[in-house]
Write a protein that holds these residues in place. Sequence first.
Motif, PDB file in Angstrom:
ATOM      1  N   GLY A 175       0.775  -1.229   0.000  1.00  0.00           N
ATOM      2  CA  GLY A 175       0.000   0.000   0.000  1.00  0.00           C
ATOM      3  C   GLY A 175       0.807   1.281   0.000  1.00  0.00           C
ATOM      4  N   LYS A 176       2.067   1.208  -0.409  1.00  0.00           N
ATOM      5  CA  LYS A 176       2.885   2.424  -0.393  1.00  0.00           C
ATOM      6  C   LYS A 176       3.747   2.498  -1.644  1.00  0.00           C
ATOM      7  CE  LYS A 176       6.225   0.053   2.606  1.00  0.00           C
ATOM      8  NZ  LYS A 176       6.986   0.114   3.866  1.00  0.00           N
ATOM      9  N   MET A 177       4.054   3.733  -2.053  1.00  0.00           N
ATOM     10  CA  MET A 177       4.854   3.953  -3.250  1.00  0.00           C
ATOM     11  C   MET A 177       5.750   5.160  -3.029  1.00  0.00           C
ATOM     12  SD  MET A 177       5.709   3.061  -6.320  1.00  0.00           S
ATOM     13  CE  MET A 177       4.436   1.791  -6.551  1.00  0.00           C
ATOM     14  N   LEU A 178       6.988   5.038  -3.466  1.00  0.00           N
ATOM     15  CA  LEU A 178       7.948   6.137  -3.409  1.00  0.00           C
ATOM     16  C   LEU A 178       8.214   6.622  -4.831  1.00  0.00           C
ATOM     17  CD1 LEU A 178      10.007   7.921  -1.951  1.00  0.00           C
ATOM     18  CD2 LEU A 178      11.624   6.016  -2.039  1.00  0.00           C
ATOM     19  N   LEU A 179       7.908   7.884  -5.081  1.00  0.00           N
ATOM     20  CA  LEU A 179       8.137   8.503  -6.387  1.00  0.00           C
ATOM     21  C   LEU A 179       9.425   9.311  -6.320  1.00  0.00           C
ATOM     22  CD1 LEU A 179       7.281   9.433  -9.238  1.00  0.00           C
ATOM     23  CD2 LEU A 179       5.898  11.208  -8.131  1.00  0.00           C
ATOM     24  N   ILE A 180      10.419   8.887  -7.082  1.00  0.00           N
ATOM     25  CA  ILE A 180      11.733   9.525  -7.060  1.00  0.00           C
ATOM     26  C   ILE A 180      11.979  10.259  -8.376  1.00  0.00           C
ATOM     27  CG2 ILE A 180      14.236   9.112  -6.961  1.00  0.00           C
ATOM     28  CD1 ILE A 180      13.703   6.778  -5.131  1.00  0.00           C
ATOM     29  N   GLY A 181      12.521  11.463  -8.279  1.00  0.00           N
ATOM     30  CA  GLY A 181      12.858  12.206  -9.484  1.00  0.00           C
ATOM     31  C   GLY A 181      13.538  13.513  -9.140  1.00  0.00           C
ATOM     32  N   PRO A 182      14.253  14.100 -10.071  1.00  0.00           N
ATOM     33  CA  PRO A 182      14.970  15.349  -9.810  1.00  0.00           C
ATOM     34  C   PRO A 182      14.021  16.514  -9.603  1.00  0.00           C
ATOM     35  CG  PRO A 182      15.059  14.816 -12.139  1.00  0.00           C
ATOM     36  CD  PRO A 182      14.443  13.632 -11.453  1.00  0.00           C
ATOM     37  N   SER A 183      14.528  17.567  -8.992  1.00  0.00           N
ATOM     38  CA  SER A 183      13.736  18.767  -8.773  1.00  0.00           C
ATOM     39  C   SER A 183      13.234  19.321 -10.099  1.00  0.00           C
ATOM     40  CB  SER A 183      14.581  19.825  -8.052  1.00  0.00           C
ATOM     41  OG  SER A 183      13.883  21.034  -7.911  1.00  0.00           O
ATOM     42  N   GLY A 184      11.976  19.704 -10.138  1.00  0.00           N
ATOM     43  CA  GLY A 184      11.424  20.292 -11.348  1.00  0.00           C
ATOM     44  C   GLY A 184      10.975  19.303 -12.395  1.00  0.00           C
ATOM     45  N   ALA A 185      10.983  18.005 -12.075  1.00  0.00           N
ATOM     46  CA  ALA A 185      10.610  17.003 -13.072  1.00  0.00           C
ATOM     47  C   ALA A 185       9.106  16.761 -13.133  1.00  0.00           C
ATOM     48  CB  ALA A 185      11.324  15.678 -12.781  1.00  0.00           C
ATOM     49  N   GLY A 186       8.363  17.217 -12.123  1.00  0.00           N
ATOM     50  CA  GLY A 186       6.913  17.036 -12.141  1.00  0.00           C
ATOM     51  C   GLY A 186       6.367  16.173 -11.019  1.00  0.00           C
ATOM     52  N   LYS A 187       7.161  15.934  -9.973  1.00  0.00           N
ATOM     53  CA  LYS A 187       6.688  15.088  -8.868  1.00  0.00           C
ATOM     54  C   LYS A 187       5.483  15.703  -8.165  1.00  0.00           C
ATOM     55  CE  LYS A 187      10.556  14.917  -6.516  1.00  0.00           C
ATOM     56  NZ  LYS A 187      11.371  15.819  -7.359  1.00  0.00           N
ATOM     57  N   THR A 188       5.501  17.011  -7.961  1.00  0.00           N
ATOM     58  CA  THR A 188       4.381  17.671  -7.293  1.00  0.00           C
ATOM     59  C   THR A 188       3.102  17.535  -8.113  1.00  0.00           C
ATOM     60  OG1 THR A 188       5.715  19.259  -6.047  1.00  0.00           O
ATOM     61  CG2 THR A 188       3.464  19.913  -6.573  1.00  0.00           C
ATOM     62  N   HIS A 189       3.217  17.683  -9.418  1.00  0.00           N
ATOM     63  CA  HIS A 189       2.037  17.544 -10.281  1.00  0.00           C
ATOM     64  C   HIS A 189       1.474  16.133 -10.170  1.00  0.00           C
ATOM     65  CE1 HIS A 189       0.155  19.002 -14.338  1.00  0.00           C
ATOM     66  NE2 HIS A 189      -0.722  18.373 -13.577  1.00  0.00           N
ATOM     67  N   LEU A 190       2.337  15.133 -10.215  1.00  0.00           N
ATOM     68  CA  LEU A 190       1.871  13.746 -10.098  1.00  0.00           C
ATOM     69  C   LEU A 190       1.239  13.499  -8.736  1.00  0.00           C
ATOM     70  CD1 LEU A 190       4.644  11.596 -11.831  1.00  0.00           C
ATOM     71  CD2 LEU A 190       2.272  11.902 -12.547  1.00  0.00           C
ATOM     72  N   ALA A 191       1.821  14.056  -7.692  1.00  0.00           N
ATOM     73  CA  ALA A 191       1.252  13.877  -6.350  1.00  0.00           C
ATOM     74  C   ALA A 191      -0.148  14.479  -6.276  1.00  0.00           C
ATOM     75  CB  ALA A 191       2.168  14.515  -5.308  1.00  0.00           C
ATOM     76  N   HIS A 192      -0.350  15.639  -6.902  1.00  0.00           N
ATOM     77  CA  HIS A 192      -1.676  16.258  -6.903  1.00  0.00           C
ATOM     78  C   HIS A 192      -2.674  15.442  -7.719  1.00  0.00           C
ATOM     79  CE1 HIS A 192       0.229  19.791  -5.114  1.00  0.00           C
ATOM     80  NE2 HIS A 192      -0.965  20.281  -4.924  1.00  0.00           N
ATOM     81  N   ILE A 193      -2.225  14.886  -8.831  1.00  0.00           N
ATOM     82  CA  ILE A 193      -3.109  14.040  -9.637  1.00  0.00           C
ATOM     83  C   ILE A 193      -3.574  12.845  -8.813  1.00  0.00           C
ATOM     84  CG2 ILE A 193      -3.186  12.468 -11.610  1.00  0.00           C
ATOM     85  CD1 ILE A 193      -1.318  14.416 -13.065  1.00  0.00           C
ATOM     86  N   TRP A 194      -2.616  12.187  -8.143  1.00  0.00           N
ATOM     87  CA  TRP A 194      -2.967  11.019  -7.338  1.00  0.00           C
ATOM     88  C   TRP A 194      -3.856  11.405  -6.164  1.00  0.00           C
ATOM     89  CZ3 TRP A 194      -1.727   9.570  -2.233  1.00  0.00           C
ATOM     90  CH2 TRP A 194      -2.146   8.271  -1.893  1.00  0.00           C
ATOM     91  N   ALA A 195      -3.571  12.530  -5.528  1.00  0.00           N
ATOM     92  CA  ALA A 195      -4.383  12.970  -4.392  1.00  0.00           C
ATOM     93  C   ALA A 195      -5.820  13.236  -4.821  1.00  0.00           C
ATOM     94  CB  ALA A 195      -3.767  14.224  -3.768  1.00  0.00           C
ATOM     95  N   ALA A 196      -5.996  13.856  -5.985  1.00  0.00           N
ATOM     96  CA  ALA A 196      -7.343  14.123  -6.478  1.00  0.00           C
ATOM     97  C   ALA A 196      -8.073  12.826  -6.808  1.00  0.00           C
ATOM     98  CB  ALA A 196      -7.280  15.019  -7.713  1.00  0.00           C
ATOM     99  N   GLN A 197      -7.342  11.860  -7.329  1.00  0.00           N
ATOM    100  CA  GLN A 197      -7.934  10.573  -7.698  1.00  0.00           C
ATOM    101  C   GLN A 197      -8.296   9.740  -6.474  1.00  0.00           C
ATOM    102  OE1 GLN A 197      -5.850   8.059 -10.727  1.00  0.00           O
ATOM    103  NE2 GLN A 197      -5.781   6.512  -9.118  1.00  0.00           N
ATOM    104  N   SER A 198      -7.475   9.799  -5.444  1.00  0.00           N
ATOM    105  CA  SER A 198      -7.639   8.914  -4.287  1.00  0.00           C
ATOM    106  C   SER A 198      -8.258   9.577  -3.067  1.00  0.00           C
ATOM    107  CB  SER A 198      -6.274   8.339  -3.887  1.00  0.00           C
ATOM    108  OG  SER A 198      -5.394   9.385  -3.489  1.00  0.00           O
ATOM    109  N   GLY A 199      -8.467  10.898  -3.133  1.00  0.00           N
ATOM    110  CA  GLY A 199      -8.974  11.601  -1.970  1.00  0.00           C
ATOM    111  C   GLY A 199      -7.934  11.754  -0.879  1.00  0.00           C
ATOM    112  N   ALA A 200      -6.675  11.828  -1.275  1.00  0.00           N
ATOM    113  CA  ALA A 200      -5.577  11.878  -0.305  1.00  0.00           C
ATOM    114  C   ALA A 200      -5.323  13.292   0.189  1.00  0.00           C
ATOM    115  CB  ALA A 200      -4.294  11.326  -0.937  1.00  0.00           C
TER     116      ALA A 200
END
Length: 221
Positions: free
Chosen positions: A41-66
Amino acid sequence: MTAQLAFDLPSPAALRRADFFVSPANALALATLEAGGWPLGKMLLIGPSGAGKTHLAHIWAAQSGAALMAGASLGSADIEARSRTPVAVEDAEAVAGDARAEAALFHLHNRLAERRLPLLLTAATPPRDWGLRLPDLLSRMQGSAVTRIDAPDDALLSAVLIKQFTDRQVTVAPALIPFLVARMDRSLAAARALVARLDAAALARGGPVSRQLAAEVMDSL
């Protein structure tokens, strides 16, 4: 001739799924987050600064109600209250060296696991490089499944530049985009900042965003 006043009005970040440009640099990470069903039930998203991690986190949060939380704020957070929904912790490595924050992430992890709620963490590097001092937290972080997002490729940077110019209602010659991509820092944040600077410079001069103007602005950075 009197120079025009340039007002760079802030605009809200476009962090919806519809605003996300899919490219080979991020397609696998996006698919992994949208699919869910992660090991333990857990996932670590790794990537350099400015690659889009925040955008992906918001997409997942909107999808999952996180709930979205910053790693740096965990030390003062009400973990019991926050662990009643899925959680995305951004910049999770920021807890390293802060005893309260490390303990908070440890308890957040455990409470979500007990409640069978998913946990997404984002970071620039793997947990072994964070400098964690709490051994139990390190073991749990290292036991997380990992997906990666790479630095933006040319296609993604080009799409972001075009979107940024369009949002500002700035028309540029198509040839300007590859000119910028070949010379700019390779991050989405750099693309947004560059367009803002070019727009401001063009407004101040009362002219278009030309190749000459772009060269002058980029040489001044």
